[in-house]
Design a protein around this motif. Structure first.
Motif, short mmCIF file in Angstrom:
data_model
loop_
_atom_site.label_atom_id
_atom_site.label_comp_id
_atom_site.label_asym_id
_atom_site.label_seq_id
_atom_site.Cartn_x
_atom_site.Cartn_y
_atom_site.Cartn_z
N ASP A 92 -50.14 -8.85 -16.78
CA ASP A 92 -49.09 -9.39 -15.92
C ASP A 92 -48.14 -8.30 -15.47
O ASP A 92 -47.69 -7.50 -16.29
CB ASP A 92 -48.26 -10.44 -16.66
CG ASP A 92 -49.05 -11.69 -16.99
OD1 ASP A 92 -49.91 -12.09 -16.19
OD2 ASP A 92 -48.78 -12.30 -18.05
N LEU A 93 -47.82 -8.31 -14.20
CA LEU A 93 -46.71 -7.54 -13.68
C LEU A 93 -45.59 -8.55 -13.44
O LEU A 93 -45.82 -9.61 -12.84
CB LEU A 93 -47.09 -6.85 -12.37
CG LEU A 93 -48.17 -5.77 -12.47
CD1 LEU A 93 -48.49 -5.20 -11.10
CD2 LEU A 93 -47.75 -4.67 -13.43
N VAL A 138 -41.41 -2.21 -12.28
CA VAL A 138 -42.04 -3.47 -12.65
C VAL A 138 -42.31 -3.47 -14.15
O VAL A 138 -42.55 -2.41 -14.75
CB VAL A 138 -43.36 -3.69 -11.85
CG1 VAL A 138 -44.49 -2.77 -12.33
CG2 VAL A 138 -43.79 -5.15 -11.88
N GLY A 139 -42.24 -4.65 -14.75
CA GLY A 139 -42.61 -4.82 -16.14
C GLY A 139 -44.09 -5.13 -16.25
O GLY A 139 -44.69 -5.67 -15.31
N VAL A 140 -44.67 -4.81 -17.39
CA VAL A 140 -46.08 -5.10 -17.61
C VAL A 140 -46.24 -5.75 -18.99
O VAL A 140 -45.58 -5.37 -19.96
CB VAL A 140 -46.97 -3.84 -17.49
CG1 VAL A 140 -46.64 -2.80 -18.54
CG2 VAL A 140 -48.44 -4.20 -17.53
N GLY A 141 -47.10 -6.74 -19.04
CA GLY A 141 -47.49 -7.39 -20.29
C GLY A 141 -48.99 -7.57 -20.27
O GLY A 141 -49.60 -7.70 -19.21
N ILE A 142 -49.58 -7.57 -21.45
CA ILE A 142 -51.05 -7.66 -21.52
C ILE A 142 -51.45 -8.46 -22.74
O ILE A 142 -50.80 -8.39 -23.79
CB ILE A 142 -51.67 -6.24 -21.53
CG1 ILE A 142 -53.19 -6.31 -21.37
CG2 ILE A 142 -51.26 -5.46 -22.76
CD1 ILE A 142 -53.82 -4.98 -20.99
N VAL A 143 -52.52 -9.22 -22.59
CA VAL A 143 -53.10 -9.93 -23.73
C VAL A 143 -54.62 -9.90 -23.59
O VAL A 143 -55.17 -10.19 -22.54
CB VAL A 143 -52.59 -11.39 -23.84
CG1 VAL A 143 -52.96 -12.23 -22.63
CG2 VAL A 143 -53.10 -12.05 -25.12
N VAL A 147 -42.95 1.91 -14.64
CA VAL A 147 -43.49 0.69 -15.23
C VAL A 147 -42.89 0.62 -16.63
O VAL A 147 -42.83 1.63 -17.33
CB VAL A 147 -45.03 0.74 -15.30
CG1 VAL A 147 -45.59 -0.51 -15.96
CG2 VAL A 147 -45.63 0.93 -13.91
N PHE A 148 -42.43 -0.58 -17.01
CA PHE A 148 -41.85 -0.73 -18.34
C PHE A 148 -42.52 -1.86 -19.10
O PHE A 148 -43.12 -2.76 -18.51
CB PHE A 148 -40.33 -0.95 -18.27
CG PHE A 148 -39.92 -2.25 -17.64
CD1 PHE A 148 -39.76 -3.39 -18.41
CD2 PHE A 148 -39.68 -2.33 -16.28
CE1 PHE A 148 -39.38 -4.59 -17.84
CE2 PHE A 148 -39.30 -3.52 -15.69
CZ PHE A 148 -39.15 -4.66 -16.47
N ALA A 149 -42.41 -1.79 -20.42
CA ALA A 149 -42.96 -2.83 -21.29
C ALA A 149 -41.94 -3.15 -22.36
O ALA A 149 -41.27 -2.25 -22.89
CB ALA A 149 -44.26 -2.35 -21.94
N ASN A 150 -41.81 -4.43 -22.67
CA ASN A 150 -40.96 -4.90 -23.76
C ASN A 150 -41.90 -5.27 -24.91
O ASN A 150 -42.73 -6.17 -24.75
CB ASN A 150 -40.16 -6.13 -23.32
CG ASN A 150 -39.30 -5.85 -22.11
OD1 ASN A 150 -38.59 -4.86 -22.08
ND2 ASN A 150 -39.38 -6.71 -21.11
N LEU A 210 -38.54 -3.36 -28.46
CA LEU A 210 -38.51 -1.98 -27.98
C LEU A 210 -38.80 -1.96 -26.49
O LEU A 210 -39.61 -2.73 -25.99
CB LEU A 210 -39.55 -1.14 -28.72
CG LEU A 210 -39.52 -1.23 -30.25
CD1 LEU A 210 -40.66 -0.41 -30.85
CD2 LEU A 210 -38.18 -0.79 -30.79
N ILE A 211 -38.14 -1.05 -25.80
CA ILE A 211 -38.39 -0.86 -24.38
C ILE A 211 -39.17 0.45 -24.22
O ILE A 211 -38.73 1.50 -24.69
CB ILE A 211 -37.08 -0.78 -23.58
CG1 ILE A 211 -36.24 -2.02 -23.80
CG2 ILE A 211 -37.38 -0.57 -22.09
CD1 ILE A 211 -34.82 -1.87 -23.31
N TYR A 212 -40.32 0.34 -23.60
CA TYR A 212 -41.14 1.51 -23.29
C TYR A 212 -41.22 1.68 -21.78
O TYR A 212 -41.32 0.70 -21.05
CB TYR A 212 -42.55 1.35 -23.87
CG TYR A 212 -42.64 1.77 -25.32
CD1 TYR A 212 -43.12 3.02 -25.66
CD2 TYR A 212 -42.22 0.93 -26.34
CE1 TYR A 212 -43.17 3.44 -26.98
CE2 TYR A 212 -42.28 1.33 -27.67
CZ TYR A 212 -42.77 2.59 -27.97
OH TYR A 212 -42.81 2.99 -29.28
N GLN A 213 -41.16 2.92 -21.32
CA GLN A 213 -41.23 3.21 -19.90
C GLN A 213 -42.25 4.31 -19.63
O GLN A 213 -42.43 5.22 -20.44
CB GLN A 213 -39.89 3.71 -19.39
CG GLN A 213 -38.77 2.68 -19.42
CD GLN A 213 -37.46 3.32 -19.02
OE1 GLN A 213 -36.87 4.02 -19.83
NE2 GLN A 213 -37.02 3.08 -17.80
#
Length: 176
Positions: free
Chosen positions: A81-82, A92-97, A129-132, A169-172
């Motif tokens: 997901d963006l 944009v944020g990114v999530g993955i499963v 691009v960032f991820a939480n 955590l915030i990753y970029q």
């Protein structure tokens, strides 16, 4: 511009109406609700409406969900997901499963993100691009660090989980 959303291991594709059953199963699996911040189940009706709106581009919807499939037989493995698409600030944020536990730690998530990041930087023209990521989610931390994301912050006691409050955590990844 050539947009490459497949390689030898996986391909990323748009949502299709036939994804309803898989989407229903993933979204209603309480075992992953803490990761996705889900609190209530989704009905087939709501998910069908979501699929009907999936044709909207990221500029209109401010989000994009792609299906992660095996390149060999197109079996759906999960979603990437963006979200929180911000064209003004170029992020944009990114999530993955990867849904089935047997398919995790097989390199599918890494391959999917390896396709998605150039899409974000080269095709969408984004700067970052960032991820939480939950601080306890070591597999995701390892995945994003291996792909060049760096930890840029900690949100203390951000989520209430079954074990109590947990940090996020915030990753970029910055497009240099």
């Amino acid at each position: 511009m050539d947009v490459k959303l497949s390689n030898d291991a996986v391909r990323l594709r748009a949502l299709e109406p036939q994804d309803l059953d898989f989407l229903f199963e993933v979204e209603n699996n309480t075992a992953i609700w803490e990761v996705s911040n889900t609190l209530v189940p989704y009905s087939r009706f709501v998910l069908k409406q979501y699929l009907e709106q999936a044709h909207l581009d990221i500029y209109s919807a401010k989000q994009l969900r792609l299906v992660i499939c095996t390149a060999e037989d197109s079996k759906a493995l999960g979603f990437v997901d963006l979200f929180d698409f911000d064209p003004k600030n170029k992020r944009v944020g990114v999530g993955i499963v990867v849904y089935e536990p047997d398919n995790r730690r097989q390199g599918y998530a890494r391959e999917a993100l390896s396709l998605l990041i150039p899409y974000c930087f080269d095709h969408l023209g984004l700067h970052q691009v960032f991820a939480n990521i939950g601080a306890q989610n070591l597999a995701s931390i390892q995945l994003f660090e291996a792909l060049g994301f760096t930890k840029s912050g900690i949100k203390r006691d951000w989520h209430w989980t079954s074990a109590g409050f947990a940090d996020e955590l915030i990753y970029q990844k910055i497009n240099e």
